[in-house]
Design a protein around this motif. Structure first.
Motif, PDB file in Angstrom:
ATOM      1  N   TRP A  43      36.985  32.791  20.536  1.00 45.08           N
ATOM      2  CA  TRP A  43      37.270  32.578  21.756  1.00 45.08           C
ATOM      3  C   TRP A  43      36.987  32.445  22.804  1.00 45.08           C
ATOM      4  O   TRP A  43      36.674  32.062  23.516  1.00 45.08           O
ATOM      5  CB  TRP A  43      38.985  33.142  21.834  1.00 45.08           C
ATOM      6  CG  TRP A  43      39.523  32.937  22.738  1.00 45.08           C
ATOM      7  CD1 TRP A  43      40.968  31.792  22.972  1.00 45.08           C
ATOM      8  CD2 TRP A  43      39.598  33.813  24.028  1.00 45.08           C
ATOM      9  NE1 TRP A  43      41.169  32.202  24.009  1.00 45.08           N
ATOM     10  CE2 TRP A  43      41.189  33.055  24.647  1.00 45.08           C
ATOM     11  CE3 TRP A  43      38.970  34.774  24.596  1.00 45.08           C
ATOM     12  CZ2 TRP A  43      40.975  33.907  26.105  1.00 45.08           C
ATOM     13  CZ3 TRP A  43      39.484  35.223  25.980  1.00 45.08           C
ATOM     14  CH2 TRP A  43      40.288  34.188  26.713  1.00 45.08           C
ATOM     15  N   CYS A  44      35.953  33.729  23.098  1.00 42.32           N
ATOM     16  CA  CYS A  44      35.200  33.681  24.325  1.00 42.32           C
ATOM     17  C   CYS A  44      34.338  32.588  24.940  1.00 42.32           C
ATOM     18  O   CYS A  44      34.583  31.910  25.625  1.00 42.32           O
ATOM     19  CB  CYS A  44      34.702  35.401  24.603  1.00 42.32           C
ATOM     20  SG  CYS A  44      35.901  36.686  24.708  1.00 42.32           S
ATOM     21  N   LEU A  99      41.368  35.164  33.667  1.00 38.63           N
ATOM     22  CA  LEU A  99      39.840  35.082  34.003  1.00 38.63           C
ATOM     23  C   LEU A  99      39.811  34.348  34.870  1.00 38.63           C
ATOM     24  O   LEU A  99      40.639  33.309  36.099  1.00 38.63           O
ATOM     25  CB  LEU A  99      39.913  34.473  32.598  1.00 38.63           C
ATOM     26  CG  LEU A  99      39.237  33.231  32.453  1.00 38.63           C
ATOM     27  CD1 LEU A  99      38.539  34.528  31.864  1.00 38.63           C
ATOM     28  CD2 LEU A  99      39.534  31.815  32.322  1.00 38.63           C
ATOM     29  N   LEU A 100      38.808  34.959  36.265  1.00 39.53           N
ATOM     30  CA  LEU A 100      38.469  34.546  36.699  1.00 39.53           C
ATOM     31  C   LEU A 100      36.849  33.993  36.886  1.00 39.53           C
ATOM     32  O   LEU A 100      35.978  33.863  36.316  1.00 39.53           O
ATOM     33  CB  LEU A 100      37.953  35.486  37.801  1.00 39.53           C
ATOM     34  CG  LEU A 100      38.693  36.704  38.710  1.00 39.53           C
ATOM     35  CD1 LEU A 100      38.350  37.581  39.280  1.00 39.53           C
ATOM     36  CD2 LEU A 100      39.633  36.622  39.254  1.00 39.53           C
ATOM     37  N   PHE A 159      30.030  32.472  37.904  1.00 42.90           N
ATOM     38  CA  PHE A 159      30.533  32.788  36.736  1.00 42.90           C
ATOM     39  C   PHE A 159      32.061  33.067  36.274  1.00 42.90           C
ATOM     40  O   PHE A 159      33.182  32.440  36.629  1.00 42.90           O
ATOM     41  CB  PHE A 159      30.907  34.429  37.813  1.00 42.90           C
ATOM     42  CG  PHE A 159      31.804  33.866  39.466  1.00 42.90           C
ATOM     43  CD1 PHE A 159      33.501  34.373  38.589  1.00 42.90           C
ATOM     44  CD2 PHE A 159      31.505  33.585  40.434  1.00 42.90           C
ATOM     45  CE1 PHE A 159      34.442  33.573  39.504  1.00 42.90           C
ATOM     46  CE2 PHE A 159      32.662  33.238  40.724  1.00 42.90           C
ATOM     47  CZ  PHE A 159      34.103  33.511  40.395  1.00 42.90           C
ATOM     48  N   VAL A 160      32.455  33.770  35.261  1.00 48.19           N
ATOM     49  CA  VAL A 160      33.809  33.817  33.697  1.00 48.19           C
ATOM     50  C   VAL A 160      34.021  35.483  34.351  1.00 48.19           C
ATOM     51  O   VAL A 160      33.088  35.426  33.160  1.00 48.19           O
ATOM     52  CB  VAL A 160      33.148  32.919  32.940  1.00 48.19           C
ATOM     53  CG1 VAL A 160      34.563  32.981  32.212  1.00 48.19           C
ATOM     54  CG2 VAL A 160      33.303  31.622  34.019  1.00 48.19           C
ATOM     55  N   LEU A 168      31.992  37.091  30.872  1.00 43.63           N
ATOM     56  CA  LEU A 168      31.442  36.538  29.883  1.00 43.63           C
ATOM     57  C   LEU A 168      30.221  35.998  29.708  1.00 43.63           C
ATOM     58  O   LEU A 168      29.653  35.341  28.995  1.00 43.63           O
ATOM     59  CB  LEU A 168      32.469  35.499  29.714  1.00 43.63           C
ATOM     60  CG  LEU A 168      34.220  36.063  29.496  1.00 43.63           C
ATOM     61  CD1 LEU A 168      35.563  34.937  28.749  1.00 43.63           C
ATOM     62  CD2 LEU A 168      34.174  36.879  27.911  1.00 43.63           C
ATOM     63  N   LEU A 169      30.040  35.285  31.065  1.00 41.88           N
ATOM     64  CA  LEU A 169      28.801  34.400  30.925  1.00 41.88           C
ATOM     65  C   LEU A 169      27.333  35.673  30.702  1.00 41.88           C
ATOM     66  O   LEU A 169      26.472  34.972  29.849  1.00 41.88           O
ATOM     67  CB  LEU A 169      28.018  33.999  31.659  1.00 41.88           C
ATOM     68  CG  LEU A 169      29.031  32.621  33.286  1.00 41.88           C
ATOM     69  CD1 LEU A 169      28.642  32.712  34.161  1.00 41.88           C
ATOM     70  CD2 LEU A 169      29.621  31.759  32.017  1.00 41.88           C
ATOM     71  N   ALA A 170      27.464  36.841  30.962  1.00 39.29           N
ATOM     72  CA  ALA A 170      26.847  38.077  30.313  1.00 39.29           C
ATOM     73  C   ALA A 170      26.385  38.292  28.540  1.00 39.29           C
ATOM     74  O   ALA A 170      25.944  37.855  28.117  1.00 39.29           O
ATOM     75  CB  ALA A 170      26.550  39.009  31.519  1.00 39.29           C
ATOM     76  N   LEU A 171      27.592  37.407  28.070  1.00 37.75           N
ATOM     77  CA  LEU A 171      27.986  38.326  26.789  1.00 37.75           C
ATOM     78  C   LEU A 171      27.637  36.947  26.288  1.00 37.75           C
ATOM     79  O   LEU A 171      26.987  37.027  25.241  1.00 37.75           O
ATOM     80  CB  LEU A 171      29.480  38.362  26.518  1.00 37.75           C
ATOM     81  CG  LEU A 171      29.837  40.279  26.248  1.00 37.75           C
ATOM     82  CD1 LEU A 171      31.347  40.064  26.781  1.00 37.75           C
ATOM     83  CD2 LEU A 171      29.041  41.512  26.452  1.00 37.75           C
ATOM     84  N   HIS A 172      27.967  35.629  26.640  1.00 38.46           N
ATOM     85  CA  HIS A 172      27.027  34.114  26.380  1.00 38.46           C
ATOM     86  C   HIS A 172      26.669  33.399  27.153  1.00 38.46           C
ATOM     87  O   HIS A 172      27.267  32.586  27.188  1.00 38.46           O
ATOM     88  CB  HIS A 172      28.306  33.818  25.621  1.00 38.46           C
ATOM     89  CG  HIS A 172      29.111  34.302  24.692  1.00 38.46           C
ATOM     90  ND1 HIS A 172      29.381  34.880  23.516  1.00 38.46           N
ATOM     91  CD2 HIS A 172      29.954  35.354  24.818  1.00 38.46           C
ATOM     92  CE1 HIS A 172      30.008  36.572  23.138  1.00 38.46           C
ATOM     93  NE2 HIS A 172      30.558  36.059  23.591  1.00 38.46           N
ATOM     94  N   PRO A 173      24.849  33.923  27.324  1.00 38.25           N
ATOM     95  CA  PRO A 173      24.480  32.970  28.450  1.00 38.25           C
ATOM     96  C   PRO A 173      23.840  31.276  28.120  1.00 38.25           C
ATOM     97  O   PRO A 173      23.999  30.934  29.120  1.00 38.25           O
ATOM     98  CB  PRO A 173      23.747  34.064  28.700  1.00 38.25           C
ATOM     99  CG  PRO A 173      23.197  35.189  26.705  1.00 38.25           C
ATOM    100  CD  PRO A 173      24.832  35.037  26.817  1.00 38.25           C
ATOM    101  N   ASN A 174      24.152  31.127  27.087  1.00 38.34           N
ATOM    102  CA  ASN A 174      23.688  29.653  26.816  1.00 38.34           C
ATOM    103  C   ASN A 174      24.975  29.226  26.623  1.00 38.34           C
ATOM    104  O   ASN A 174      24.253  27.667  26.208  1.00 38.34           O
ATOM    105  CB  ASN A 174      22.962  30.149  25.472  1.00 38.34           C
ATOM    106  CG  ASN A 174      22.270  30.716  25.512  1.00 38.34           C
ATOM    107  OD1 ASN A 174      20.996  30.615  26.698  1.00 38.34           O
ATOM    108  ND2 ASN A 174      21.625  31.635  24.636  1.00 38.34           N
ATOM    109  N   ILE A 175      26.146  29.169  26.388  1.00 41.05           N
ATOM    110  CA  ILE A 175      27.173  27.864  26.597  1.00 41.05           C
ATOM    111  C   ILE A 175      27.050  27.260  27.534  1.00 41.05           C
ATOM    112  O   ILE A 175      27.738  26.320  26.982  1.00 41.05           O
ATOM    113  CB  ILE A 175      28.549  28.930  26.071  1.00 41.05           C
ATOM    114  CG1 ILE A 175      28.682  29.493  25.463  1.00 41.05           C
ATOM    115  CG2 ILE A 175      30.065  28.249  26.205  1.00 41.05           C
ATOM    116  CD1 ILE A 175      27.818  29.118  23.511  1.00 41.05           C
TER     117      ILE A 175
END
Length: 229
Positions: free
Chosen positions: A18-19, A142-143, A154-155, A173-180
Motif C-alpha cells: 500500500w505504501c 499524508l504530506l 517528499f511523501v 515513505l520516500l526513504a523507505l521506498h526510494p525507487n518508486i
C-alpha cells in the motif's frame, strides 16, 4: 534501527504494498499534471495557478482507487460541512489518514474543520503510552509536495499533536521506498534519505491585537471670570 510504537502500529495496518501504491499515485499525479497543465491548453500564468489543484485531484482519485484494492483499507471521498469541498478519507485499523500538499514536511496544512475533527482525540497523550493499539482512532496526514514542483520532493506520514503544536512522529515513505518515484518520473532528482526530525509545525505569525483604547475626558483650563459648571 529501532522502530517506534507508532510506526510499528502504522505498518501493521498499512502494508508495504500500500505504501508503494501511494507513492505511485503521487508520482502519477505529478507526471500527468506536468503533461497537461502547459500551453497551449493553459496560458503560462494560468497553468501555474491551476497546477496544484489539478495534481491534488488526480492524486486523491488514484489514491482511493489503489487503496480500495486492499480488503482491510477503507477509502472514500467526503464533503466538508458546507458541502463545497471534498477530501479523501482513508482508514485501516484505528488509523485515519487524509492528504495535503504543503511546501515542506514541517508545515501544517491550512485549517479545516474535518482535520480538527479527526485530530480531536487527545492523541499526544496516547503516543506517550503503550496503548496505541487500544486507541479508538489515531489521525495522521499524508504530506506531499512541494505543490508547484515538477516532481515530489517528499511523501511523509505525519502524526500531529492534539493541538497542532508539532508533529510527534513522521514516517518518510520516500526513504523507505526510494525507487518508486524515479521509475515513474525518470528525470526526478535523486532522493536524499534523511532521518525525520521532530520539530514544531511552522505556522504564519499571529497578528498582534492591540488593547482597545478607553475614551478619555479632555480637560480645559478655566478661563478668568468663568463659573465652574
Amino acid at each position: 534501527m529501532a522502530v517506534s510504537l507508532l510506526e510499528q502500529a502504522f505498518h501493521e495496518v498499512f502494508p508495504k504494498d500500500w505504501c508503494q501504491d501511494t507513492l505511485r499515485a503521487v508520482a502519477k499525479a505529478y507526471e500527468k499534471t506536468m503533461e497537461h497543465c502547459v500551453p497551449p491548453l493553459f496560458g503560462q500564468d494560468e497553468a501555474h495557478d491551476v497546477r496544484s489543484h489539478y495534481c491534488r485531484g488526480i492524486f486523491e482519485a488514484e489514491w482511493r482507487r489503489l487503496s480500495n484494492k486492499y480488503p482491510k483499507i477503507k477509502a472514500e471521498s467526503r464533503r466538508n460541512k458546507a458541502g463545497n469541498y471534498s477530501h479523501t478519507y482513508v482508514k485501516s485499523g484505528n488509523i485515519i489518514l487524509t492528504a495535503s500538499a504543503v511546501p515542506s514536511p514541517a508545515y501544517k496544512p491550512r485549517r479545516a474543520d474535518f482535520r480538527d475533527t479527526y485530530n480531536g482525540n487527545g492523541q499526544l497523550g496516547l503516543f506517550e503510552q503503550d496503548s496505541i493499539a487500544d486507541a479508538e482512532d489515531i489521525y495522521a496526514i499524508l504530506l506531499y509536495g512541494p505543490p508547484q514542483s515538477v516532481s515530489p520532493g517528499f511523501v511523509t506520514i505525519a502524526f500531529p499533536s492534539n493541538h497542532w503544536h508539532s508533529y510527534v512522529e513522521r514516517i518518510n515513505l520516500l526513504a523507505l521506498h526510494p525507487n518508486i518515484i524515479s521509475t515513474i518520473i525518470p528525470e526526478a532528482d535523486p532522493i536524499e534519505v534523511k532521518e525525520p526530525i521532530i520539530q514544531p509545525i511552522r505556522v504564519s505569525p499571529e497578528e498582534k491585537i492591540e488593547e482597545p483604547l478607553q475614551p478619555q475626558i479632555r480637560r480645559f483650563n478655566k478661563q478668568v471670570g468663568e463659573k465652574r459648571q
